[in-house]
Design a protein around this motif. Structure first.
Motif, mmCIF file in Angstrom:
data_model
loop_
_atom_site.group_PDB
_atom_site.id
_atom_site.type_symbol
_atom_site.label_atom_id
_atom_site.label_comp_id
_atom_site.label_asym_id
_atom_site.label_seq_id
_atom_site.Cartn_x
_atom_site.Cartn_y
_atom_site.Cartn_z
ATOM 1 N N MET A 1 0.837 -1.183 0.000
ATOM 2 C CA MET A 1 0.000 0.000 0.000
ATOM 3 C C MET A 1 0.877 1.240 0.000
ATOM 4 O O MET A 1 1.868 1.326 0.711
ATOM 5 C CB MET A 1 -0.905 -0.027 1.232
ATOM 6 C CG MET A 1 -1.874 1.115 1.285
ATOM 7 S SD MET A 1 -3.138 0.844 2.540
ATOM 8 C CE MET A 1 -2.643 2.020 3.748
ATOM 9 N N SER A 2 0.505 2.210 -0.785
ATOM 10 C CA SER A 2 1.259 3.442 -0.905
ATOM 11 C C SER A 2 1.141 4.259 0.378
ATOM 12 O O SER A 2 0.132 4.244 1.048
ATOM 13 C CB SER A 2 0.716 4.249 -2.093
ATOM 14 O OG SER A 2 1.293 5.528 -2.103
ATOM 15 N N GLY A 3 2.188 5.016 0.702
ATOM 16 C CA GLY A 3 2.180 5.821 1.904
ATOM 17 C C GLY A 3 1.503 7.166 1.721
ATOM 18 O O GLY A 3 1.462 7.959 2.648
ATOM 19 N N ALA A 4 0.994 7.466 0.535
ATOM 20 C CA ALA A 4 0.357 8.749 0.281
ATOM 21 C C ALA A 4 -0.906 8.893 1.122
ATOM 22 O O ALA A 4 -1.633 7.931 1.352
ATOM 23 C CB ALA A 4 0.013 8.878 -1.201
ATOM 24 N N ALA A 5 -1.155 10.105 1.578
ATOM 25 C CA ALA A 5 -2.344 10.379 2.387
ATOM 26 C C ALA A 5 -3.607 10.197 1.544
ATOM 27 O O ALA A 5 -3.600 10.431 0.331
ATOM 28 C CB ALA A 5 -2.272 11.800 2.922
ATOM 29 N N LEU A 6 -4.662 9.779 2.203
ATOM 30 C CA LEU A 6 -5.939 9.609 1.512
ATOM 31 C C LEU A 6 -6.627 10.955 1.331
ATOM 32 O O LEU A 6 -6.530 11.832 2.188
ATOM 33 C CB LEU A 6 -6.852 8.686 2.321
ATOM 34 C CG LEU A 6 -6.395 7.245 2.483
ATOM 35 C CD1 LEU A 6 -7.311 6.510 3.444
ATOM 36 C CD2 LEU A 6 -6.352 6.537 1.152
ATOM 37 N N THR A 7 -7.320 11.106 0.224
ATOM 38 C CA THR A 7 -8.108 12.314 -0.016
ATOM 39 C C THR A 7 -9.492 12.135 0.615
ATOM 40 O O THR A 7 -9.876 11.030 1.015
ATOM 41 C CB THR A 7 -8.266 12.576 -1.526
ATOM 42 O OG1 THR A 7 -8.943 11.459 -2.110
ATOM 43 C CG2 THR A 7 -6.924 12.797 -2.204
ATOM 44 N N LEU A 8 -10.271 13.206 0.687
ATOM 45 C CA LEU A 8 -11.627 13.120 1.250
ATOM 46 C C LEU A 8 -12.494 12.082 0.536
ATOM 47 O O LEU A 8 -13.168 11.299 1.202
ATOM 48 C CB LEU A 8 -12.303 14.497 1.208
ATOM 49 C CG LEU A 8 -11.800 15.525 2.203
ATOM 50 C CD1 LEU A 8 -12.480 16.873 1.954
ATOM 51 C CD2 LEU A 8 -12.030 15.070 3.620
ATOM 52 N N PRO A 9 -12.509 12.035 -0.808
ATOM 53 C CA PRO A 9 -13.337 11.022 -1.464
ATOM 54 C C PRO A 9 -12.910 9.597 -1.115
ATOM 55 O O PRO A 9 -13.752 8.717 -0.937
ATOM 56 C CB PRO A 9 -13.159 11.297 -2.961
ATOM 57 C CG PRO A 9 -12.572 12.642 -3.068
ATOM 58 C CD PRO A 9 -11.904 12.945 -1.773
ATOM 59 N N GLU A 10 -11.613 9.370 -0.996
ATOM 60 C CA GLU A 10 -11.120 8.034 -0.646
ATOM 61 C C GLU A 10 -11.526 7.663 0.775
ATOM 62 O O GLU A 10 -11.964 6.542 1.038
ATOM 63 C CB GLU A 10 -9.595 7.976 -0.796
ATOM 64 C CG GLU A 10 -9.140 8.050 -2.243
ATOM 65 C CD GLU A 10 -7.655 8.286 -2.388
ATOM 66 O OE1 GLU A 10 -7.102 7.838 -3.407
ATOM 67 O OE2 GLU A 10 -7.029 8.925 -1.506
ATOM 68 N N GLU A 11 -11.395 8.626 1.702
ATOM 69 C CA GLU A 11 -11.783 8.362 3.082
ATOM 70 C C GLU A 11 -13.280 8.073 3.182
ATOM 71 O O GLU A 11 -13.693 7.148 3.889
ATOM 72 C CB GLU A 11 -11.407 9.539 3.974
ATOM 73 C CG GLU A 11 -9.921 9.650 4.211
ATOM 74 C CD GLU A 11 -9.553 10.734 5.196
ATOM 75 O OE1 GLU A 11 -10.393 11.075 6.060
ATOM 76 O OE2 GLU A 11 -8.434 11.240 5.112
ATOM 77 N N ARG A 112 -3.872 0.994 -5.564
ATOM 78 C CA ARG A 112 -2.957 1.313 -4.458
ATOM 79 C C ARG A 112 -2.832 0.167 -3.458
ATOM 80 O O ARG A 112 -2.014 0.222 -2.554
ATOM 81 C CB ARG A 112 -3.445 2.557 -3.720
ATOM 82 C CG ARG A 112 -3.225 3.831 -4.486
ATOM 83 C CD ARG A 112 -3.811 5.030 -3.805
ATOM 84 N NE ARG A 112 -3.230 5.274 -2.502
ATOM 85 C CZ ARG A 112 -3.585 6.292 -1.728
ATOM 86 N NH1 ARG A 112 -4.519 7.141 -2.132
ATOM 87 N NH2 ARG A 112 -3.036 6.452 -0.550
ATOM 88 N N GLY A 113 -3.687 -0.843 -3.590
ATOM 89 C CA GLY A 113 -3.639 -1.972 -2.676
ATOM 90 C C GLY A 113 -4.439 -1.786 -1.405
ATOM 91 O O GLY A 113 -4.318 -2.572 -0.472
ATOM 92 N N VAL A 114 -5.247 -0.745 -1.334
ATOM 93 C CA VAL A 114 -6.068 -0.483 -0.152
ATOM 94 C C VAL A 114 -7.317 -1.362 -0.160
ATOM 95 O O VAL A 114 -7.751 -1.849 0.871
ATOM 96 C CB VAL A 114 -6.465 1.014 -0.078
ATOM 97 C CG1 VAL A 114 -7.390 1.298 1.088
ATOM 98 C CG2 VAL A 114 -5.217 1.881 0.001
ATOM 99 N N LEU A 115 -7.894 -1.563 -1.349
ATOM 100 C CA LEU A 115 -9.068 -2.421 -1.508
ATOM 101 C C LEU A 115 -8.739 -3.575 -2.434
ATOM 102 O O LEU A 115 -7.843 -3.490 -3.260
ATOM 103 C CB LEU A 115 -10.253 -1.643 -2.117
ATOM 104 C CG LEU A 115 -10.924 -0.589 -1.271
ATOM 105 C CD1 LEU A 115 -12.045 0.082 -2.061
ATOM 106 C CD2 LEU A 115 -11.464 -1.160 0.024
#
Length: 154
Positions: A1-11, A112-115
């Protein structure tokens, strides 16, 4: 998973997905509108757009570093190019962009490997489900932030 911060839509998308069933807690159309609205909010928070009398106005026409936000910024009319002057009504833009926004953010979170995207066959029909790869499902209370942390749950 990438270390980039999540944006509002992603959260919002991650909060809306039931970790056990892999489906949204709410009806699909409501989530689509929420994600499109969150994309506008993220663009405004980062200073790319502004709201003027209910209309979305581009204040920085350069592409943001986030490629999805760049897609949505490009879908807005440049300053002074709208039908009745500047910008587009926020409500119209959200309706028009909702379905695309949800699909793009789901795909981005999978990339990104989050889902993880799962297809299940039931009665001859395929059902899509989305599983969070970083968290294990919990049957305990969900805590969304500091305001909820102080509450006691049975």
């Amino acid at each position: 998973m990438s270390g980039a911060a999540l944006t509002l839509p992603e959260e919002l998308l991650l909060l809306a997905l039931d970790p056990v069933r892999g489906k949204p807690y709410c009806r699909g159309r409501f989530l689509e509108y929420g994600i499109a609205g969150a994309a506008l909010a993220e663009l405004e928070l980062q200073g790319w757009i502004a709201e003027e009398r209910g209309r979305v106005v581009v204040v920085k026409p350069l592409d943001p570093p986030d490629p999805l936000l760049a897609v949505f910024l490009r879908s807005l009319p440049p300053a002074g190019k709208g039908r009745s002057g500047s910008g587009v009504p926020a409500r119209r833009w959200v309706r028009r962009s909702a379905r695309q926004a949800e699909g793009l953010y789901l795909d981005a979170l999978v990339e990104r490997g989050v889902l993880r995207r799962e297809t299940r066959r039931s009665g001859g029909h395929g059902r899509l489900r989305w599983r969070n790869t970083a968290a294990t499902p919990s049957r305990g209370p969900r805590r969304y932030g500091p305001a909820h942390a102080s509450r006691t749950h049975p």
